[in-house]
Design a protein around this motif. Structure first.
Motif: not given
Length: 215
Positions: A122-149
């Motif tokens: 627990g605590g200040d958990n942060k995972e970050t995706l850097l996007i180098g050039d958004l102009s090359q990307i048409e669509c992104i969905i951001f999702a999460t799951n729990i590792f233990r599952f």
């Protein structure tokens, strides 16, 4: 002799037939340029499903949409993992996550920085995706799951104070993870970049790994 001439030296010279050039006026003193106005950063929270907002983006000298990052943040003692399912403008699709961290200077122009919450920390958990050039990307969905599952089982994701924050050089958009429906995967937000980049609150819970075509 010993007398002045009414009008001074210029009038005296003219009286005796000497041409006198008109004096050149001193150049006007340039007004100082006003200081540039500070950029006003915007902060928006999309608290309801299906809410959208356009993204304020700056471009670098090459025309790239710069300084874009997406962060999954949470405080609970759980190992959430951030996933990005993308489609580039050339039609290529794929996924960026802890097992395939991507790249910035080449396709997919998305890179994950690190894996947090390992061991249900627990605590200040942060995972970050850097996007180098958004102009090359048409669509992104951001999702999460729990590792233990490992993508299986059911969980109420709203218990973990989770949120996705999309930050640009001109502002920040937050999408809180609020859905109380139990499931294995939570699709939190979507970015579409067909014309003006737009982010949408999704907050949809699934029993299986999401597919981009469904959003």
């Amino acid at each position: 002799i010993a007398q002045g001439f009414n009008g001074g030296l210029a009038a005296l010279a003219a009286y005796f037939g000497v041409e006198v050039a008109e004096p050149v006026p001193a150049p006007a003193k340039a007004e100082p340029s006003p200081p540039p106005k500070p950029v006003s950063l915007t902060k928006v929270t999309l608290s309801k499903s299906a809410q959208t907002t356009s993204l304020d983006l700056a471009k670098d000298s090459s025309g790239k949409l710069e300084n874009v990052k997406v962060t999954l943040a949470w405080t609970a003692k759980v190992d959430l993992d951030l996933h990005a399912f993308y489609r580039l403008k050339n039609g290529k699709t794929g996924q960026v996550f802890f097992g395939s961290k991507g790249a910035l200077e080449k396709a997919p122009f998305i890179k994950l920085d690190k894996d947090m919450g390992v061991g249900n920390t627990g605590g200040d958990n942060k995972e970050t995706l850097l996007i180098g050039d958004l102009s090359q990307i048409e669509c992104i969905i951001f999702a999460t799951n729990i590792f233990r599952f490992f993508g299986r089982g059911k969980e109420n994701f709203s218990r973990y104070d989770g949120r996705v924050m999309l930050t640009t050089s001109l502002g920040e958009v937050t999408v809180p993870l609020t859905s109380e429906t139990p499931g294995s995967w939570a699709v939190i937000a979507k970015v579409e970049n067909k014309h003006q980049p737009v982010i949408t609150n999704i907050n949809q819970i699934l029993e299986r790994q999401p597919e981009l075509k469904d959003f």
